[in-house]
Write a protein that holds these residues in place. Structure first.
Motif, PDB file in Angstrom:
ATOM      1  N   GLY A   4     -44.294 -94.814  46.835  1.00 17.32           N
ATOM      2  CA  GLY A   4     -45.307 -95.142  45.864  1.00 17.32           C
ATOM      3  C   GLY A   4     -45.069 -96.410  45.104  1.00 17.32           C
ATOM      4  N   GLY A   5     -44.467 -97.397  45.663  1.00 21.59           N
ATOM      5  CA  GLY A   5     -44.302 -98.638  44.955  1.00 21.59           C
ATOM      6  C   GLY A   5     -43.940 -99.770  45.873  1.00 21.59           C
ATOM      7  N   LYS A   6     -43.978-100.981  45.356  1.00 26.91           N
ATOM      8  CA  LYS A   6     -43.670-102.168  46.155  1.00 26.91           C
ATOM      9  C   LYS A   6     -42.224-102.590  45.936  1.00 26.91           C
ATOM     10  CE  LYS A   6     -46.311-104.956  47.813  1.00 26.91           C
ATOM     11  NZ  LYS A   6     -46.681-105.339  49.166  1.00 26.91           N
ATOM     12  N   ASP A   7     -41.325-101.610  45.675  1.00 24.80           N
ATOM     13  CA  ASP A   7     -39.933-101.933  45.458  1.00 24.80           C
ATOM     14  C   ASP A   7     -39.289-102.362  46.760  1.00 24.80           C
ATOM     15  OD1 ASP A   7     -40.103-101.072  42.774  1.00 24.80           O
ATOM     16  OD2 ASP A   7     -39.928 -99.004  43.421  1.00 24.80           O
ATOM     17  N   TYR A 189     -42.786 -83.681  52.011  1.00 28.55           N
ATOM     18  CA  TYR A 189     -41.825 -84.112  51.002  1.00 28.55           C
ATOM     19  C   TYR A 189     -42.377 -85.279  50.180  1.00 28.55           C
ATOM     20  CZ  TYR A 189     -37.226 -85.040  48.968  1.00 28.55           C
ATOM     21  OH  TYR A 189     -36.184 -85.203  48.091  1.00 28.55           O
ATOM     22  N   ASN A 190     -42.986 -86.258  50.860  1.00 29.45           N
ATOM     23  CA  ASN A 190     -43.531 -87.417  50.156  1.00 29.45           C
ATOM     24  C   ASN A 190     -44.722 -87.066  49.282  1.00 29.45           C
ATOM     25  OD1 ASN A 190     -42.435 -90.325  50.805  1.00 29.45           O
ATOM     26  ND2 ASN A 190     -42.093 -89.098  52.626  1.00 29.45           N
ATOM     27  N   VAL A 191     -45.576 -86.154  49.780  1.00 30.19           N
ATOM     28  CA  VAL A 191     -46.730 -85.733  48.982  1.00 30.19           C
ATOM     29  C   VAL A 191     -46.257 -85.055  47.696  1.00 30.19           C
ATOM     30  CG1 VAL A 191     -48.644 -84.089  48.893  1.00 30.19           C
ATOM     31  CG2 VAL A 191     -48.363 -85.537  50.894  1.00 30.19           C
ATOM     32  N   ARG A 198     -46.723 -88.664  39.576  1.00 29.93           N
ATOM     33  CA  ARG A 198     -47.938 -88.797  38.756  1.00 29.93           C
ATOM     34  C   ARG A 198     -47.887 -87.904  37.517  1.00 29.93           C
ATOM     35  NH1 ARG A 198     -50.384 -88.673  43.913  1.00 29.93           N
ATOM     36  NH2 ARG A 198     -51.011 -86.491  43.622  1.00 29.93           N
ATOM     37  N   ARG A 199     -47.145 -86.787  37.613  1.00 32.60           N
ATOM     38  CA  ARG A 199     -47.020 -85.848  36.485  1.00 32.60           C
ATOM     39  C   ARG A 199     -45.789 -86.140  35.639  1.00 32.60           C
ATOM     40  NH1 ARG A 199     -51.181 -85.192  38.486  1.00 32.60           N
ATOM     41  NH2 ARG A 199     -52.438 -83.298  38.761  1.00 32.60           N
ATOM     42  N   ASP A 200     -45.121 -87.277  35.925  1.00 31.75           N
ATOM     43  CA  ASP A 200     -43.912 -87.681  35.195  1.00 31.75           C
ATOM     44  C   ASP A 200     -42.827 -86.607  35.210  1.00 31.75           C
ATOM     45  OD1 ASP A 200     -44.893 -90.202  34.441  1.00 31.75           O
ATOM     46  OD2 ASP A 200     -45.992 -89.328  32.753  1.00 31.75           O
TER      47      ASP A 200
END
Length: 298
Positions: A4-7, A189-191, A198-200
């Motif tokens: 979930g990121g461009k890291d 796992y990724n989902v 998203r829920r922190d």
């Protein structure tokens, strides 16, 4: 790396090494449950009830044949698991990059499944099929002829008698299983991780273990028929995928394709948690030695 990121991505070498370590640890610790599942899936006498509890199967074999019998075929499986998960984590990482949205760097659930499926095919062809063939043949042989003295002896015997085709018995079933299993395991796992992000929800070893276990349940229930077909194909004598499918239908009907589900669930729930937590721990150890500062694969 965290989904979930461009890291920056985890270096390929780190993914490969950490995946191999995680696969070896998971394979060895959970082997008795894999042994019990394989025993149940191999041809049994009609009318003879098979225990559903994997610990009962292990106990019965231990009492009759000793601890060495319980770990028969463990070596090939651990070696195969090291290769399988090294390839699987490496390919998933690289494929995930290719499939990711160029703007956000994230994958949709469908692309997650496709990335996992492709990684599963690569793992099946390079490592899983031959190692699973040897493991299954050794477990089956131990029930009857007892002619295989070790993993190497089983490999050389099958090679002499059947050639490379013998070592790749069950390739179709194995590839179907690995493609679907990797797709569902890594996709699920990724989902879960994306949802928690998203829920922190802060990630921890316990959360990672729980996510891996849930992914294991989903994987088992959706891919069990492929696993049963593969096991029958890779028995000591070996048979084609078509012959294996036919024999299951004749012996047990459609229900036979879910034979050993309880056994496999016991292993995948446990092994899924071990695999992902071991992987992330291995990345933490290897990354400083590698000299990088990347994020986790997941």
């Amino acid at each position: 790396m965290v989904s979930g990121g461009k890291d920056k991505n985890t270096p390929a070498f780190v993914s490969l090494a950490a995946g191999g370590i995680a696969g070896g640890v998971e394979g060895f610790i959970s082997y008795p449950l894999e042994f019990a599942k394989t025993r149940v899936q191999l041809r049994e006498k009609k009318g003879v009830l098979t225990p559903r509890n994997p610990f009962v199967v292990v106990q019965q074999v231990y009492q009759k044949e000793g601890i060495r019998a319980v770990y028969k075929g463990c070596g090939p499986l651990v070696i195969g698991s090291i290769g399988k998960d090294a390839v699987r984590f490496l390919f998933f990482d690289q494929i995930k990059e290719a499939f990711a949205d160029p703007t956000t760097g994230t994958l949709s659930p469908v692309r997650n499944l496709l990335a996992g499926m492709t990684a599963g095919v690569a793992a099946s062809v390079t490592a899983v099929t031959p190692s699973e063939r040897i493991k299954t043949a050794m477990i089956d042989d131990a029930r009857h002829e007892k002619r295989f003295r070790s993993g190497w002896h089983a490999t050389s015997t099958i090679w002499k008698e059947q050639g490379i085709v013998g070592l790749y018995r069950g390739l179709a079933g194995s590839t179907l299983k690995q493609a679907s299993a990797t797709a569902f395991r890594m996709g699920t796992y990724n989902v879960l991780k994306d949802y928690q992000k998203r829920r922190d929800i802060k990630q921890s070893t316990a959360i990672n273990f729980a996510n891996g276990s849930v992914a294991g349940v989903v994987t088992t229930l959706t891919t069990q028929p492929f696993d049963v077909i593969k096991t029958r194909s890779q028995s000591a004598l070996g048979m084609t995928t078509a012959e294996s499918t036919k024999s299951i239908l004749i012996d047990y009907g459609l229900r036979g394709f879910w034979k050993g589900t309880t056994m496999r669930l016991g292993r995948t729930v446990f092994s899924g948690g071990i695999l992902f937590t071991s992987y992330e721990a291995a990345v933490k150890l290897i990354m400083p030695l590698y000299g990088g500062h990347g994020n986790f694969l997941y």
